[in-house]
Design a protein around this motif. Structure first.
Motif, PDB file in Angstrom:
ATOM      1  N   VAL A 140       8.571  -9.534   3.678  1.00 33.98           N
ATOM      2  CA  VAL A 140       7.613  -9.301   2.603  1.00 33.98           C
ATOM      3  C   VAL A 140       7.464  -7.806   2.359  1.00 33.98           C
ATOM      4  O   VAL A 140       7.324  -7.022   3.298  1.00 33.98           O
ATOM      5  N   GLN A 141       7.511  -7.421   1.091  1.00 36.21           N
ATOM      6  CA  GLN A 141       7.284  -6.040   0.702  1.00 36.21           C
ATOM      7  C   GLN A 141       6.177  -6.004  -0.337  1.00 36.21           C
ATOM      8  O   GLN A 141       5.835  -7.020  -0.935  1.00 36.21           O
ATOM      9  N   ALA A 142       5.608  -4.844  -0.507  1.00 31.63           N
ATOM     10  CA  ALA A 142       4.706  -4.612  -1.626  1.00 31.63           C
ATOM     11  C   ALA A 142       5.376  -3.576  -2.515  1.00 31.63           C
ATOM     12  O   ALA A 142       6.081  -2.692  -2.029  1.00 31.63           O
TER      13      ALA A 142
ATOM     14  N   TYR B 252       3.179   0.878   7.094  1.00 36.31           N
ATOM     15  CA  TYR B 252       4.173   0.683   6.047  1.00 36.31           C
ATOM     16  C   TYR B 252       4.879   1.998   5.744  1.00 36.31           C
ATOM     17  O   TYR B 252       4.265   3.065   5.806  1.00 36.31           O
TER      18      TYR B 252
ATOM     19  N   ARG C  93       7.096 -11.735   7.967  1.00 36.23           N
ATOM     20  CA  ARG C  93       6.450 -10.442   7.724  1.00 36.23           C
ATOM     21  C   ARG C  93       7.468  -9.336   7.485  1.00 36.23           C
ATOM     22  O   ARG C  93       7.225  -8.397   6.738  1.00 36.23           O
TER      23      ARG C  93
ATOM     24  N   LEU D  32      -0.232 -13.462   0.156  1.00 40.61           N
ATOM     25  CA  LEU D  32       1.014 -14.047  -0.333  1.00 40.61           C
ATOM     26  C   LEU D  32       1.471 -15.179   0.571  1.00 40.61           C
ATOM     27  O   LEU D  32       1.972 -16.200   0.107  1.00 40.61           O
TER      28      LEU D  32
ATOM     29  N   CYS E  71      -0.222  -8.889   1.672  1.00 37.28           N
ATOM     30  CA  CYS E  71       0.883  -9.680   2.197  1.00 37.28           C
ATOM     31  C   CYS E  71       0.393 -10.962   2.849  1.00 37.28           C
ATOM     32  O   CYS E  71       1.027 -12.008   2.741  1.00 37.28           O
TER      33      CYS E  71
ATOM     34  N   LEU F 169      -2.654  -3.238   2.001  1.00 39.51           N
ATOM     35  CA  LEU F 169      -1.331  -3.830   1.914  1.00 39.51           C
ATOM     36  C   LEU F 169      -1.199  -5.010   2.862  1.00 39.51           C
ATOM     37  O   LEU F 169      -0.613  -6.038   2.513  1.00 39.51           O
TER      38      LEU F 169
ATOM     39  N   TRP G  21      -0.315  -2.217  -6.140  1.00 40.15           N
ATOM     40  CA  TRP G  21       0.677  -2.869  -5.301  1.00 40.15           C
ATOM     41  C   TRP G  21       0.699  -4.370  -5.540  1.00 40.15           C
ATOM     42  O   TRP G  21      -0.345  -5.002  -5.658  1.00 40.15           O
ATOM     43  N   GLN G  22       1.899  -4.936  -5.596  1.00 37.90           N
ATOM     44  CA  GLN G  22       2.097  -6.368  -5.735  1.00 37.90           C
ATOM     45  C   GLN G  22       3.057  -6.831  -4.637  1.00 37.90           C
ATOM     46  O   GLN G  22       4.112  -6.238  -4.439  1.00 37.90           O
ATOM     47  N   ALA G  23       2.707  -7.921  -3.950  1.00 37.98           N
ATOM     48  CA  ALA G  23       3.557  -8.432  -2.880  1.00 37.98           C
ATOM     49  C   ALA G  23       4.703  -9.251  -3.459  1.00 37.98           C
ATOM     50  O   ALA G  23       4.529  -9.984  -4.428  1.00 37.98           O
ATOM     51  N   TYR G  24       5.876  -9.115  -2.881  1.00 39.15           N
ATOM     52  CA  TYR G  24       7.034  -9.883  -3.326  1.00 39.15           C
ATOM     53  C   TYR G  24       8.099  -9.902  -2.227  1.00 39.15           C
ATOM     54  O   TYR G  24       8.018  -9.156  -1.254  1.00 39.15           O
TER      55      TYR G  24
END
Length: 284
Positions: free
Chosen positions: A29-31, A105, A26, A12, A9, A5, A235-238
């Motif tokens: 940013v979430q995943a 996390y 930081r 990203l 991030c 994770l 997991w995708q960072a957004y």
């Protein structure tokens, strides 16, 4: 999962200048991942059974959270002719991983959506022209998802539209983030106002003066020769955007699920009598 994770991030953020400093970025940013499945609710509102689609492909940490949380859910009982009955529905869940310091996390189910689209009882697309990807967003390599709320009139026309939330997969200054959200939202709204729909032909709300629905509109960049990547269960960072007020609908409709828990580019009608989750998605 922690190292993976953190790397996601960092990827990203790579190469992006930001005004608020690395620490502030930081924290924002979430995943996340979006999971789908089905659920059966007993007459007393407890969970009778559930199934997550392609569970063997989902990150184990996320599945552990789901399997701990869902059995403890409690719903408002579903009534038919005044009597509680068992109910089955499709569901989607937004699982998020938030940074809490030192590379760690915390995991939570951030949003849910429950719905069973019945043929003839819900609005469906008649004509849906895809929105134009804003040239400035292409140049800036900006991607994200706009979550719209539409009011569809009896002639199938969009009577009103609002961008309820815009999530981005890019980091910049606060000012630039607002600008990029507005750019994507403006594009999605311009397209949505031209859409037309088939209206319900049966069911309890067939004679309603209008219908309200949520629609996610995704903006993703890819090259012509870039293969499609299956991201389900990964997991995708957004960066989640703020949830905006939609002044022309009653709050109970908006409480019937979470905007960014909707899968794909479908249309999801907000009924007053859908499954209502009474407990927090991740438990008390």
């Amino acid at each position: 999962m922690k190292n993976w994770l953190a790397g996601l991030c960092c990827l990203l953020l790579c190469g992006v200048a930001f005004a608020s400093g690395p620490g502030g970025v930081r924290k924002r940013v979430q995943a996340s991942m979006l999971l789908t499945g089905t659920i059966v609710v007993a007459p007393d509102g407890s969970v009778r059974s559930y199934a997550i689609d392609r569970a063997d492909q989902v990150d184990p940490a996320a599945m552990n959270l789901v399997n701990r949380s869902i059995p403890a859910w409690k719903f408002e009982p579903v009534l038919i002719a005044g009597k509680p009955v068992a109910a089955r529905a499709k569901m989607s869940l937004r699982v998020v991983a938030r940074p809490i310091g030192d590379g760690n996390y915390s995991l939570a189910i951030n949003g849910t959506h429950f719905g069973q689209e019945v043929p003839g009882q819900h609005v469906t697309y008649q004509n849906r022209v895809p929105p134009t990807y804003p040239p400035q967003a292409i140049k800036g390599r900006v991607t994200g998802t706009v979550y719209l709320v539409l009011r569809v009139g009896r002639q199938g026309q969009v009577e009103d539209a609002e961008a309820e939330q815009v999530n981005l997969a890019v980091i910049a200054s606060d000012r630039d983030m607002v600008q990029w959200r507005n750019v994507l939202a403006k594009s999605a709204l311009a397209a949505a106002r031209k859409w037309t729909f088939h209206t319900p032909t049966s069911g309890e709300y067939v004679n309603a003066p209008y219908w309200v629905a949520r629609v996610p509109v995704a903006y993703h960049l890819k090259t012509l020769d870039e293969p499609e990547v299956d991201t389900y269960g990964k997991w995708q960072a957004y960066v989640p955007g703020p949830k905006e007020l939609v002044p022309w609908i009653d709050s109970k409709r908006l409480l019937s699920g979470s905007a960014d828990a909707l899968p794909g580019d479908g249309i999801y009608q907000l009924d007053r009598d859908g499954l209502q989750l009474l407990t927090p998605p991740s438990g008390a």
